[in-house]
Design an enzyme around this catalytic site. Structure first.
Site, mmCIF file in Angstrom:
data_model
loop_
_atom_site.group_PDB
_atom_site.id
_atom_site.type_symbol
_atom_site.label_atom_id
_atom_site.label_comp_id
_atom_site.label_asym_id
_atom_site.label_seq_id
_atom_site.Cartn_x
_atom_site.Cartn_y
_atom_site.Cartn_z
ATOM 1 N N LYS A 176 0.831 -1.206 -0.305
ATOM 2 C CA LYS A 176 -0.017 -0.049 0.001
ATOM 3 C C LYS A 176 0.539 1.077 0.344
ATOM 4 O O LYS A 176 1.586 1.603 0.535
ATOM 5 C CB LYS A 176 -0.944 0.184 1.008
ATOM 6 C CG LYS A 176 -1.690 -1.526 0.855
ATOM 7 C CD LYS A 176 -2.475 -1.565 2.660
ATOM 8 C CE LYS A 176 -1.334 -1.568 3.818
ATOM 9 N NZ LYS A 176 -2.157 -2.080 5.097
ATOM 10 N N THR A 208 -8.513 8.606 9.060
ATOM 11 C CA THR A 208 -7.800 7.127 8.092
ATOM 12 C C THR A 208 -7.470 6.251 9.333
ATOM 13 O O THR A 208 -6.575 5.311 8.912
ATOM 14 C CB THR A 208 -6.646 7.488 7.267
ATOM 15 O OG1 THR A 208 -5.927 8.525 8.049
ATOM 16 C CG2 THR A 208 -7.561 8.744 6.012
ATOM 17 N N GLY A 210 -7.991 3.277 10.552
ATOM 18 C CA GLY A 210 -8.449 1.388 10.512
ATOM 19 C C GLY A 210 -8.548 1.449 8.549
ATOM 20 O O GLY A 210 -8.520 0.138 8.352
ATOM 21 N N THR A 211 -6.900 2.304 8.432
ATOM 22 C CA THR A 211 -7.734 2.127 6.835
ATOM 23 C C THR A 211 -6.715 -0.024 5.862
ATOM 24 O O THR A 211 -7.386 0.223 5.578
ATOM 25 C CB THR A 211 -6.562 3.195 5.625
ATOM 26 O OG1 THR A 211 -5.990 3.475 6.025
ATOM 27 C CG2 THR A 211 -8.023 4.436 5.663
ATOM 28 N N GLY A 212 -6.553 0.471 7.254
ATOM 29 C CA GLY A 212 -5.205 -0.604 6.782
ATOM 30 C C GLY A 212 -6.234 -2.240 7.151
ATOM 31 O O GLY A 212 -6.199 -3.094 6.276
ATOM 32 N N CYS A 213 -6.739 -2.819 8.110
ATOM 33 C CA CYS A 213 -7.386 -3.234 8.400
ATOM 34 C C CYS A 213 -8.413 -3.549 8.125
ATOM 35 O O CYS A 213 -9.292 -4.211 7.228
ATOM 36 C CB CYS A 213 -8.309 -2.810 10.153
ATOM 37 S SG CYS A 213 -6.890 -2.564 11.404
#
Ligand SMILES: Nc1ncnc2c1ncn2[C@@H]1O[C@H](COP(=O)(O)OP(=O)(O)OP(=O)(O)O)[C@@H](O)[C@H]1O
Ligand SMILES: Cc1ncc(COP(=O)(O)O)c(N)n1
Length: 267
Positions: A176, A208, A210-213
């Protein structure tokens, strides 16, 4: 409901509901996938940061995984915050014993506010114990730098790092690119042979958390439904962009994304 897809998240609890187990279950639900969880740790957390981390014993993590895998069955699973070596080893052992397929590893290391969600010595365990069972690993750039030990300053270096991570045993890498300072974000999918780039405009927002989760949960949900890795990447990418663009704007810090976003995409 005969062919209901089922997904498991092995991750930490975010009391604020924007990241971790809560983000994963909300996202699974939004993709019409039955969500199950094995909790690794409890965090006292809100949009302003992480205010306490309370890991569970590795045995408790393994037992949760065993009970849901043996009874309900798991079409795809993801890992998030794993915190320490003991938990990583227990998770890898469950995957091995039950031959769990479609494993997504989000190598969560540090929360946005700087709190450690993975101990330094545990990075090696992710590489050695977990990556060999991983269908897709989804590092952001600082995580990819820790995994490879190399700086990543541009897309060419992202590609080099992706190759190094596949050489460690993961079948696919989704890197990412949100941490490169540019208006256009480049996310990269590498399958060991080919690179696919997904380029989109950065949304100007502080929400943003928790975007990765949320992104890796969407990927996992699609895999559970039988999508290919490319299809899962394409849909998860559209979902997270929409979720960020329509964030509810709650909390005084980095607010959560919109976990209802998929309705607009009619996935
Ligand atoms: N401001 C933004 N606008 C549009 N898309 C974004 C933005 N920030 C992140 N993304 C997208 O969200 C996904 C997650 O990227 P990011 O690099 O933020 O991961 P991350 O750092 O693991 O997330 P987290 O900060 O939750 O750990 C990627 O697909 C990325 O393109
Ligand atoms: C329990 C838990 N898991 C993962 C994250 C990472 O999410 P972010 O980097 O967006 O804070 C988090 N903050 N909390």
């Amino acid at each position: 409901m005969g062919n209901l897809a089922k997904a498991l998240t092995v991750a930490g609890s975010d009391s604020g509901g924007g990241a971790g187990i809560q983000a994963d279950l909300k996202t699974f639900h939004q993709f019409h996938v039955y969500g199950m969880s094995a909790l690794t740790a409890v965090t006292a957390q809100n949009t302003l940061g992480v205010h306490g981390v309370y890991p569970l014993p590795a045995e408790a993590v393994a037992n949760q995984m065993q009970q849901v895998i043996e009874d309900l069955g798991v079409d795809a699973m993801k890992t998030g915050m794993l915190f320490n070596v003991e938990i990583i080893e227990a998770v890898a052992e469950q995957i091995r014993q039950h031959q769990v397929k479609n494993v997504v590893v989000d190598p969560v290391m540090i929360a946005k506010g700087g709190a450690k969600l993975l101990l330094d010595e545990a990075v090696k365990a992710i590489v050695e114990k977990l990556l060999p069972y991983t269908l897709i690993v989804t590092p952001n750039l600082p995580e990819a730098e820790h995994l490879t030990g190399r700086p990543i300053r541009n897309v060419a270096e992202m590609k080099e790092a992706a190759k190094a991570i596949v050489a460690m045993g993961a079948k696919h890498v989704v890197m990412k690119g949100g941490h490169l300072p540019a208006d256009e974000i480049v996310d990269l999918l590498y399958d060991g042979e080919q690179f696919f780039t997904f380029v989109h405009q950065r949304v100007n927002t502080q929400h943003t958390h928790g975007t990765g989760c949320t992104f890796s949960a969407a990927l996992t949900a699609e895999l559970a439904k039988g999508s290919t890795v490319y299809e899962a990447m394409e849909r998860a990418n559209r979902f997270i962009i929409e979720a960020i663009a329509t964030a509810p704007g709650i909390g005084r810090g980095h607010g959560p994304t919109n976990h209802w976003a998929a309705i607009k995409l009619s996935i």
